[in-house]
Design an enzyme around this catalytic site. Structure first.
Site, PDB file in Angstrom:
ATOM      1  N   GLU A 274       0.830  -1.182   0.068  1.00  0.00           N
ATOM      2  CA  GLU A 274      -0.059  -0.049  -0.147  1.00  0.00           C
ATOM      3  C   GLU A 274       1.030   1.344   0.023  1.00  0.00           C
ATOM      4  O   GLU A 274       0.962   1.904   0.808  1.00  0.00           O
ATOM      5  CB  GLU A 274      -0.764  -0.057   1.121  1.00  0.00           C
ATOM      6  N   PRO A 275       1.692   1.647  -1.115  1.00  0.00           N
ATOM      7  CA  PRO A 275       2.490   2.576  -1.043  1.00  0.00           C
ATOM      8  C   PRO A 275       1.718   3.885  -0.825  1.00  0.00           C
ATOM      9  O   PRO A 275       0.651   4.152  -1.818  1.00  0.00           O
ATOM     10  CB  PRO A 275       3.498   2.507  -2.404  1.00  0.00           C
ATOM     11  N   ARG A 312       3.098  19.160   8.695  1.00  0.00           N
ATOM     12  CA  ARG A 312       3.873  18.093   9.117  1.00  0.00           C
ATOM     13  C   ARG A 312       5.160  18.649   9.925  1.00  0.00           C
ATOM     14  O   ARG A 312       5.595  18.106  10.961  1.00  0.00           O
ATOM     15  CB  ARG A 312       4.747  17.262   7.856  1.00  0.00           C
ATOM     16  N   TYR A 316       5.089  16.760  13.540  1.00  0.00           N
ATOM     17  CA  TYR A 316       5.885  15.966  13.514  1.00  0.00           C
ATOM     18  C   TYR A 316       7.475  16.080  13.587  1.00  0.00           C
ATOM     19  O   TYR A 316       8.479  15.500  14.005  1.00  0.00           O
ATOM     20  CB  TYR A 316       6.141  14.839  12.212  1.00  0.00           C
ATOM     21  N   CYS A 343      -1.436  31.868  14.221  1.00  0.00           N
ATOM     22  CA  CYS A 343      -1.046  32.856  15.449  1.00  0.00           C
ATOM     23  C   CYS A 343      -0.501  31.863  16.824  1.00  0.00           C
ATOM     24  O   CYS A 343      -0.936  31.749  17.884  1.00  0.00           O
ATOM     25  CB  CYS A 343      -2.358  33.188  16.259  1.00  0.00           C
ATOM     26  N   GLU A 344       0.532  30.961  16.392  1.00  0.00           N
ATOM     27  CA  GLU A 344       1.135  29.753  17.307  1.00  0.00           C
ATOM     28  C   GLU A 344       2.520  30.006  17.008  1.00  0.00           C
ATOM     29  O   GLU A 344       2.963  29.834  15.788  1.00  0.00           O
ATOM     30  CB  GLU A 344       0.641  28.511  17.244  1.00  0.00           C
ATOM     31  N   TYR A 372       0.579  13.948   2.474  1.00  0.00           N
ATOM     32  CA  TYR A 372       0.091  14.604   3.810  1.00  0.00           C
ATOM     33  C   TYR A 372       0.385  16.178   3.970  1.00  0.00           C
ATOM     34  O   TYR A 372       0.738  16.588   5.093  1.00  0.00           O
ATOM     35  CB  TYR A 372       0.878  13.890   4.931  1.00  0.00           C
TER      36      TYR A 372
END
Length: 419
Positions: A274-275, A312, A316, A343-344, A372
């Protein structure tokens, strides 16, 4: 497929400056040629096996049409992904409905569509059986095995460890197959495993395969005839320029092991994979524009794409290569941290990168953004989602339009008692 012309980043034959003049920024730009090269690499490496594209990685319909046209099946994780896969034209005999928390509605949709199910729990098995009997169908299933194998990747995308929410513990899978054989409406035909994502060490794949094949030998004794052994996806890509295994490398690692272990079986299952990331990840660059350059304790480059566009790095701590897309021939001069407009303080795309002198209006390219990326984007801070573009040779077209302000409220409703 990414090059330069007159100091400008090009995607195939098109300068990114030409694209952003019409689309604005931020914008995701994908190379069709690179996508098809990745597809052919998998088909060559696994010519006799089953390849299912992981729709979760990038669900753009135009890209999935290309993938489906190369004979791939689809790994779907929701009713929405099943709907999109159906529109894209993936082979129905190779669509696997995955997921650990399928609703009754999702199961009904999958049963009606005639796809296979990766069953994640005994409760799910009972529900599939009940629905299959109600509609008079037989559903082909596999059980997702949790092999308790460390994929040596980021903890948030490690899915095959014993503490993961996914799959049935490998010690308990025999019981699941025994139950399936007694139930009406379900036919066990496969076994499934997926240990994680962005895996760069191939040894966990081999370890997991051997655990799964041990189970396959055991469940055959129950009378299960296996048509496929699905080892999931997870092959990583070269985000950092340090190298990554190829589909050919993966095939060299697991195919001899698989063929050797098949000698222990009476059936002749096909290996399925499942690539996702390794199909689309490196095909796409995110182009974002510089709104401000601020010098102080750090040199900050503030651009118009934040974790609302590409989450990402914030989620991560992921590394993406960046470049000044309109100054590709210029020498690096200063160290910058590239940040977004959200705003972070965690809204950082790239930390401490040496780049040519950056000025307001410059374009920053964020590479390897095809997996993603848009699929995990949001409207946080009231920012409409960006456009997507596909380049094919010297042609290009918008394959997802930029959202408008109206899209921010399209599904909202004001109760009459507030008017």
């Amino acid at each position: 497929m990414f090059s330069t012309s007159d100091g400008i980043l090009t995607v195939e034959g098109v300068k990114v400056t030409e694209i952003v003049r019409e689309t604005g920024t931020p914008v995701y730009v994908t190379s069709r040629a690179l996508l098809e090269r990745n597809l052919e690499a998998y088909k060559k490496a696994f010519s006799n096996e089953g390849l299912l594209y992981a729709v979760k990685a990038n669900n753009n319909l135009a890209l999935m049409r290309i993938i489906a046209s190369h004979g791939f099946g689809a790994d779907v994780f929701s009713d929405g992904e099943l709907y999109l896969a159906s529109l894209a034209g993936f082979r129905k005999d190779m669509v696997l409905f995955n997921g650990n928390s399928k609703s009754r509605k999702e199961i009904e949709m999958g049963v009606t569509a005639g796809v296979k199910f990766s069953v994640d729990s005994l409760d799910e098995l009972r529900t599939i059986s009940k629905i299959a009997k109600e509609v008079g169908k037989e559903v082909e299933i596999a059980f997702r095995v949790n092999p308790d194998v460390d994929p040596k990747t980021h903890p948030k995308i490690a899915t095959g460890l014993r503490e993961s929410k996914f799959g049935i513990p490998h010690e308990m899978v025999r019981e699941a197959y025994e139950m399936a054989l007694k139930l009406d409406g379900v036919v066990p035909v496969g076994i499934h495993c997926h240990i994680g994502s962005q895996i760069l060490d191939l040894s966990p794949f081999v370890h997991a395969l051997n655990k799964v094949m041990d189970i396959a030998v055991d469940i055959e004794k129950l009378g299960v005839e296996l048509s496929f052994v699905d080892m999931g996806g997870g092959l990583g890509i070269d985000y950092e320029g340090k190298g990554a295994p190829t589909p050919k490398d993966l095939a060299s690692a697991i195919l001899p092991e698989f063929e050797g272990r098949k000698a222990d079986l009476t059936s002749d299952p096909q290996l399925w994979l499942e690539p996702g990331r390794s199909i689309v990840g490196n095909t796409t660059v995110l182009i974002t524009r510089v709104n401000a350059v601020k010098k102080g304790y750090k040199n900050f480059v503030a651009v118009d794409a934040g974790f609302n566009v590409l989450i990402r790095p914030a989620m991560y701590g992921s590394y993406h290569r960046v470049a000044v897309a309109n100054k590709m021939d210029a020498e690096p001069e200063e160290v910058y941290t590239v940040v977004g407009p959200i705003c972070e303080s965690g809204d950082v795309l790239a930390r401490d990168r040496k780049l040519p002198k950056v000025e307001v209006g410059d374009l920053i390219a964020v590479f390897d953004a095809g997996a993603y990326g848009f699929v995990m984007s949001s409207q946080y801070n009231g920012r409409p989602r960006c456009a997507e573009v596909l380049v094919s040779g010297d042609r290009w077209d918008v394959i997802r339009e930029k959202e408008s302000y109206g899209d921010l409220i399209e599904k909202q409703r004001l109760p009459e008692w507030l008017l």
